[in-house]
Scaffold this motif. Structure first.
Motif, PDB file in Angstrom:
ATOM      1  N   GLN A  64       0.823  -1.203   0.000  1.00 46.63           N
ATOM      2  CA  GLN A  64       0.000   0.000   0.000  1.00 46.63           C
ATOM      3  C   GLN A  64       0.861   1.258   0.000  1.00 46.63           C
ATOM      4  OE1 GLN A  64      -2.275  -0.946   3.496  1.00 46.63           O
ATOM      5  NE2 GLN A  64      -4.090  -1.500   2.298  1.00 46.63           N
ATOM      6  N   ALA A  65       1.946   1.240   0.762  1.00 43.96           N
ATOM      7  CA  ALA A  65       2.850   2.392   0.788  1.00 43.96           C
ATOM      8  C   ALA A  65       3.499   2.598  -0.575  1.00 43.96           C
ATOM      9  CB  ALA A  65       3.912   2.197   1.870  1.00 43.96           C
ATOM     10  N   GLU A  66       3.893   1.499  -1.222  1.00 45.21           N
ATOM     11  CA  GLU A  66       4.497   1.582  -2.551  1.00 45.21           C
ATOM     12  C   GLU A  66       3.491   2.125  -3.565  1.00 45.21           C
ATOM     13  OE1 GLU A  66       7.490   1.047  -5.522  1.00 45.21           O
ATOM     14  OE2 GLU A  66       7.579   1.115  -3.345  1.00 45.21           O
ATOM     15  N   ILE A  67       2.253   1.659  -3.498  1.00 40.55           N
ATOM     16  CA  ILE A  67       1.219   2.147  -4.414  1.00 40.55           C
ATOM     17  C   ILE A  67       0.992   3.634  -4.204  1.00 40.55           C
ATOM     18  CG2 ILE A  67      -1.272   2.058  -4.893  1.00 40.55           C
ATOM     19  CD1 ILE A  67      -1.061  -0.998  -4.413  1.00 40.55           C
ATOM     20  N   ARG A  68       0.916   4.059  -2.942  1.00 42.20           N
ATOM     21  CA  ARG A  68       0.716   5.490  -2.648  1.00 42.20           C
ATOM     22  C   ARG A  68       1.863   6.319  -3.211  1.00 42.20           C
ATOM     23  NH1 ARG A  68      -0.871   7.332   3.266  1.00 42.20           N
ATOM     24  NH2 ARG A  68      -2.872   6.606   2.509  1.00 42.20           N
ATOM     25  N   LYS A  69       3.107   5.839  -3.040  1.00 45.40           N
ATOM     26  CA  LYS A  69       4.285   6.551  -3.544  1.00 45.40           C
ATOM     27  C   LYS A  69       4.259   6.642  -5.069  1.00 45.40           C
ATOM     28  CE  LYS A  69       8.862   5.332  -4.118  1.00 45.40           C
ATOM     29  NZ  LYS A  69       9.895   4.372  -3.857  1.00 45.40           N
ATOM     30  N   LEU A  70       3.899   5.535  -5.713  1.00 42.54           N
ATOM     31  CA  LEU A  70       3.857   5.520  -7.178  1.00 42.54           C
ATOM     32  C   LEU A  70       2.749   6.409  -7.724  1.00 42.54           C
ATOM     33  CD1 LEU A  70       4.574   1.746  -7.829  1.00 42.54           C
ATOM     34  CD2 LEU A  70       6.116   3.672  -8.248  1.00 42.54           C
ATOM     35  N   LYS A  71       1.612   6.435  -7.067  1.00 44.40           N
ATOM     36  CA  LYS A  71       0.524   7.322  -7.503  1.00 44.40           C
ATOM     37  C   LYS A  71       0.935   8.784  -7.393  1.00 44.40           C
ATOM     38  CE  LYS A  71      -3.524   4.450  -6.741  1.00 44.40           C
ATOM     39  NZ  LYS A  71      -4.798   4.304  -6.022  1.00 44.40           N
ATOM     40  N   GLU A  72       1.635   9.131  -6.330  1.00 48.69           N
ATOM     41  CA  GLU A  72       2.126  10.500  -6.162  1.00 48.69           C
ATOM     42  C   GLU A  72       3.131  10.833  -7.254  1.00 48.69           C
ATOM     43  OE1 GLU A  72       2.847  14.290  -5.018  1.00 48.69           O
ATOM     44  OE2 GLU A  72       1.200  12.986  -4.375  1.00 48.69           O
ATOM     45  N   GLN A  73       4.003   9.893  -7.584  1.00 47.57           N
ATOM     46  CA  GLN A  73       4.992  10.111  -8.637  1.00 47.57           C
ATOM     47  C   GLN A  73       4.303  10.291  -9.996  1.00 47.57           C
ATOM     48  OE1 GLN A  73       7.833   6.931  -9.010  1.00 47.57           O
ATOM     49  NE2 GLN A  73       9.245   8.166 -10.218  1.00 47.57           N
ATOM     50  N   VAL A  74       3.293   9.483 -10.279  1.00 47.04           N
ATOM     51  CA  VAL A  74       2.547   9.609 -11.539  1.00 47.04           C
ATOM     52  C   VAL A  74       1.886  10.979 -11.606  1.00 47.04           C
ATOM     53  CG1 VAL A  74       0.503   8.774 -12.779  1.00 47.04           C
ATOM     54  CG2 VAL A  74       2.186   7.145 -11.921  1.00 47.04           C
ATOM     55  N   ARG A  75       1.265  11.419 -10.518  1.00 49.25           N
ATOM     56  CA  ARG A  75       0.604  12.723 -10.491  1.00 49.25           C
ATOM     57  C   ARG A  75       1.604  13.846 -10.774  1.00 49.25           C
ATOM     58  NH1 ARG A  75       0.153  16.949  -7.671  1.00 49.25           N
ATOM     59  NH2 ARG A  75       1.427  16.226  -5.950  1.00 49.25           N
ATOM     60  N   ARG A  76       2.774  13.762 -10.153  1.00 51.48           N
ATOM     61  CA  ARG A  76       3.807  14.783 -10.348  1.00 51.48           C
ATOM     62  C   ARG A  76       4.312  14.784 -11.789  1.00 51.48           C
ATOM     63  NH1 ARG A  76       8.983  14.249 -10.257  1.00 51.48           N
ATOM     64  NH2 ARG A  76       8.986  12.305  -9.105  1.00 51.48           N
ATOM     65  N   LEU A  77       4.546  13.608 -12.349  1.00 50.18           N
ATOM     66  CA  LEU A  77       5.039  13.520 -13.725  1.00 50.18           C
ATOM     67  C   LEU A  77       4.002  14.016 -14.730  1.00 50.18           C
ATOM     68  CD1 LEU A  77       6.905  10.097 -13.565  1.00 50.18           C
ATOM     69  CD2 LEU A  77       7.932  12.370 -13.758  1.00 50.18           C
TER      70      LEU A  77
END
Length: 96
Positions: A64-77
């Motif tokens: 879940q932490a990894e998914i949250r981090k990846l979603k934040e990265q996708v949003r930023r990109l």
């Protein structure tokens, strides 16, 4: 009326009454002043997830932490990509 929140320790102690000390669900629930169906749900969750059961609010599993981090990265990109598109249009107009 607000919902009661029970700590992980309380839930594990309640489960231990049934699984380790031989109380029936209804006896344990009655002695702890909780609903027997709720105790049954706790037992099922504990047996299904064991160490991940009753994590509480805000305590994420590694996935879940990894998914949250990846979603934040996708949003930023995606935001950076939009900025670059707008800059490209702006500079294309300036050079004409």
């Amino acid at each position: 009326m607000t919902r009661k929140k029970y700590s992980k320790e309380f839930k594990l102690d309640a489960i231990a009454l049934v699984l380790e000390q031989g109380y029936s669900r209804s006896e344990a629930a009655r002695s702890l002043d909780i609903n027997a169906n709720m105790l049954g749900r706790w037992i099922k969750e504990h047996q299904a997830q064991d160490d991940q059961a009753f994590r509480g609010n805000g305590k994420l599993t590694e996935e879940q932490a990894e998914i949250r981090k990846l979603k934040e990265q996708v949003r930023r990109l995606e935001m950076e990509k939009e900025i670059l598109k707008k800059a490209t249009v702006f500079f294309a107009k300036e050079t004409k």
